[in-house]
Design a protein around this motif. Structure first.
Motif, PDB file in Angstrom:
ATOM      1  N   GLY A  26       0.808  -1.224   0.000  1.00 28.59           N
ATOM      2  CA  GLY A  26       0.000   0.000   0.000  1.00 28.59           C
ATOM      3  C   GLY A  26       0.837   1.267   0.000  1.00 28.59           C
ATOM      4  O   GLY A  26       2.065   1.230  -0.181  1.00 28.59           O
ATOM      5  N   HIS A  27       0.154   2.390   0.214  1.00 24.00           N
ATOM      6  CA  HIS A  27       0.813   3.701   0.135  1.00 24.00           C
ATOM      7  C   HIS A  27       2.025   3.785   1.061  1.00 24.00           C
ATOM      8  O   HIS A  27       3.138   4.040   0.621  1.00 24.00           O
ATOM      9  N   THR A  28       1.765   3.626   2.360  1.00 26.11           N
ATOM     10  CA  THR A  28       2.865   3.831   3.312  1.00 26.11           C
ATOM     11  C   THR A  28       3.760   2.597   3.398  1.00 26.11           C
ATOM     12  O   THR A  28       4.984   2.717   3.417  1.00 26.11           O
ATOM     13  N   GLY A  29       3.137   1.404   3.463  1.00 24.02           N
ATOM     14  CA  GLY A  29       3.900   0.171   3.705  1.00 24.02           C
ATOM     15  C   GLY A  29       4.920  -0.119   2.617  1.00 24.02           C
ATOM     16  O   GLY A  29       6.038  -0.573   2.904  1.00 24.02           O
ATOM     17  N   GLY A  46       1.071  -8.930   3.371  1.00 27.83           N
ATOM     18  CA  GLY A  46       0.017  -8.565   2.425  1.00 27.83           C
ATOM     19  C   GLY A  46      -0.806  -9.802   2.144  1.00 27.83           C
ATOM     20  O   GLY A  46      -0.526 -10.878   2.679  1.00 27.83           O
ATOM     21  N   ARG A  47      -1.811  -9.638   1.283  1.00 25.92           N
ATOM     22  CA  ARG A  47      -2.693 -10.781   1.028  1.00 25.92           C
ATOM     23  C   ARG A  47      -2.335 -11.549  -0.242  1.00 25.92           C
ATOM     24  O   ARG A  47      -2.967 -12.552  -0.535  1.00 25.92           O
ATOM     25  N   ASN A  60      -5.352  11.166  -1.388  1.00 29.40           N
ATOM     26  CA  ASN A  60      -6.822  11.187  -1.474  1.00 29.40           C
ATOM     27  C   ASN A  60      -7.289  11.953  -2.717  1.00 29.40           C
ATOM     28  O   ASN A  60      -8.391  11.725  -3.206  1.00 29.40           O
ATOM     29  N   LEU A  68      -0.979  -1.200  10.682  1.00 31.50           N
ATOM     30  CA  LEU A  68      -2.074  -0.307  10.286  1.00 31.50           C
ATOM     31  C   LEU A  68      -3.353  -1.108  10.220  1.00 31.50           C
ATOM     32  O   LEU A  68      -3.324  -2.335  10.173  1.00 31.50           O
ATOM     33  N   ILE A  69      -4.467  -0.402  10.265  1.00 36.20           N
ATOM     34  CA  ILE A  69      -5.769  -1.041  10.048  1.00 36.20           C
ATOM     35  C   ILE A  69      -6.054  -0.873   8.556  1.00 36.20           C
ATOM     36  O   ILE A  69      -6.218   0.261   8.094  1.00 36.20           O
ATOM     37  N   PRO A  70      -6.091  -1.974   7.803  1.00 33.84           N
ATOM     38  CA  PRO A  70      -6.259  -1.806   6.357  1.00 33.84           C
ATOM     39  C   PRO A  70      -7.594  -1.155   6.026  1.00 33.84           C
ATOM     40  O   PRO A  70      -8.579  -1.349   6.739  1.00 33.84           O
ATOM     41  N   PRO A  71      -7.605  -0.401   4.935  1.00 39.23           N
ATOM     42  CA  PRO A  71      -8.869   0.184   4.492  1.00 39.23           C
ATOM     43  C   PRO A  71      -9.692  -0.887   3.792  1.00 39.23           C
ATOM     44  O   PRO A  71      -9.164  -1.926   3.405  1.00 39.23           O
ATOM     45  N   SER A 122      -4.126   8.695  13.004  1.00 42.85           N
ATOM     46  CA  SER A 122      -4.555   9.875  12.239  1.00 42.85           C
ATOM     47  C   SER A 122      -4.785  11.039  13.187  1.00 42.85           C
ATOM     48  O   SER A 122      -5.135  10.821  14.358  1.00 42.85           O
TER      49      SER A 122
END
Ligand SMILES: NC(=O)c1ccc[n+]([C@@H]2O[C@H](COP(=O)([O-])OP(=O)(O)OC[C@H]3O[C@@H](n4cnc5c(N)ncnc54)[C@H](OP(=O)(O)O)[C@@H]3O)[C@@H](O)[C@H]2O)c1
Length: 296
Positions: free
Chosen positions: A9-12, A30-31, A149, A70-73, A108
Motif C-alpha cells: 500500500g501507500h505507506t507500507g 500482504g494478502r 486522497n 495499520l488497520i487496512p482500508p 490519524s
C-alpha cells in the motif's frame, strides 16, 4: 528484522523500500504473493495472510525487532467498524503472542476523539488497545489528510470538469504526502526513539483549505479555474454508493467530512518543525497527480 503490514500500500511499500535500501531485513505482509513480488525481488521476505487473522500475524511478527502496523482500508466491508475492531484485536493479540517490543502504528489526526469522526474513530479504538499493552513501546503516528486522497476525484474532474467532495472549500486541513509518513515511520522502526505509548503528529508542509488544494491541482493539470463544489452529505453518500462503496463506509466518510468541517479533526500539538514534513502539494501534483490525470 522489521515486519511491515500493508506492504503493497501507500505507506507500507515505501517503508519497506526505505528499510531495504538501508540494509534492514524486511518481512512484508500482504494478502497476495503476486503483489508482494516486487519487494521480494528487492530482498524482502513475503508473509501472506489476512489482517484479521491473529495467528498469521503472530507468526509474521515473531522475531521482529519492530513492526509497522495499520488497520487496512476496505471499500466493501458491510460493517467497517466491526472489521476495524477485528483487525485491531488480531494485531494486538499478535504483538503480545510474538513478544515484539517496538510497534509503530499508523493512526490519524482526530484519533483523540472516541466517536463522530467516521473511520478515524476506529483508529482511536486501536490506540486505546495499544496503550494498554505492557512492556511494549508504541509510537502512534497521527498524520493529516493524505495527498493521495486527491486521486479519488481525478475522474470527476476529467469527466465533469469540476472537483468536489463533502468537505467545505474553506475547511482547513493539514495535508501530507504518504512518502513523508513513510520516511518518519522507517526512521522510527530502524532506530526506535520512543518508550511507553507515544503520539506524534505529521502535518505536511502547511495547513491549507480544500479551495487552495483545488487551485494547486487545477494549476498542475492545466485548468487554473477548476471549480470546487461542496456536495451535500446525502448526495456525497449516494455518489459513493454508486461507485460500489458499502453503505457503512459511505456513511463513515460522510461523518468524517462533517468532522473536518466542524473542526473536530485537528492538530493537538500545533505546527512545529518536528511535525512539519517537506513534500509540497505543488510538487506532488506536478509529479504524481498530473500524469495520473493525463492518463485517464
Ligand atoms: N487517507 C487518509 O487521508 C488517511 C489519513 C490518516 C490515516 N489514514 C489511515 O491510514 C491507513 C491506510 O494506510 P495506507 O494508505 O498506507 O494503506 P493502503 O495503501 O490503503 O492499504 C494498505 C494495504 O492493505 C492491504 N489490505 C487491504 N485489506 C487487507 C486485509 N483484509 N488484510 C490484510 N491486508 C489488507 C492491501 O494490500 P493487499 O491487497 O496487497 O493485501 C493494501 O495495499 C488506514 O488505517 C487509514 O484510516 C488515512
Amino acid at each position: 528484522m522489521i515486519a511491515v503490514m500493508g506492504a503493497t500500500g501507500h505507506t507500507g511499500r515505501m517503508i519497506s523500500e526505505r528499510l531495504l535500501a538501508a540494509g534492514s531485513e524486511v518481512r512484508a505482509l500482504g494478502r497476495s504473493t503476486e503483489r508482494l513480488a516486487g519487494l521480494v525481488d528487492k530482498g524482502a521476505e513475503a508473509a501472506v495472510g489476512e489482517a484479521t487473522d491473529a495467528s498469521y500475524l503472530a507468526g509474521a511478527f515473531r522475531g521482529a525487532d519492530a513492526v509497522y502496523t495499520l488497520i487496512p482500508p476496505s471499500v466493501v466491508a458491510e460493517d467497517y467498524p466491526a472489521f476495524q475492531d477485528q483487525a485491531g484485536e488480531a494485531i494486538v493479540s499478535a504483538i503480545e503472542e510474538s513478544g515484539v517490543g517496538h510497534v509503530v502504528f499508523l493512526s490519524s489526526v482526530g484519533a483523540d476523539q472516541p466517536a463522530g469522526t467516521g473511520p478515524i474513530a476506529g483508529l482511536h479504538r486501536q490506540e486505546v488497545r495499544l496503550r494498554s499493552l505492557e512492556g511494549v513501546d508504541v509510537l502512534a503516528l497521527r498524520p493529516g489528510f493524505f495527498f493521495e486522497n486527491h486521486f479519488e476525484t481525478l475522474g470527476l474532474i476529467k469527466h465533469q470538469g469540476i472537483n468536489g467532495s463533502a468537505i467545505a472549500p474553506d475547511t482547513t486541513l493539514p495535508m501530507i504526502a504518504t512518502r513523508d509518513i513513510a520516511e518518519a515511520a522507517a526512521e522510527a522502526l530502524m532506530a526506535p526513539d520512543f518508550s511507553g505509548f507515544v503520539v506524534r503528529e505529521l502535518l505536511g508542509p502547511r495547513d491549507m483549505t480544500m479551495a487552495e488544494a483545488n487551485g494547486i491541482i487545477g494549476d498542475a493539470i492545466g485548468n487554473p479555474d477548476l471549480p470546487y463544489v461542496q456536495f451535500p452529505y446525502e448526495d456525497f453518500e449516494a455518489a459513493l454508493a454508486q461507485m460500489g462503496i458499502s453503505a457503512s463506509i459511505a456513511a463513515l466518510y460522510s461523518e468524517m467530512a462533517r468532522a473536518f468541517n466542524t473542526g473536530m479533526v485537528r492538530s493537538l500539538e500545533g505546527r512545529s518543525p518536528a511535525n512539519t514534513t517537506p513534500t509540497s502539494l505543488e510538487a506532488f501534483a506536478a509529479e504524481v497527480l498530473a500524469p495520473a490525470y493525463q492518463a485517464i
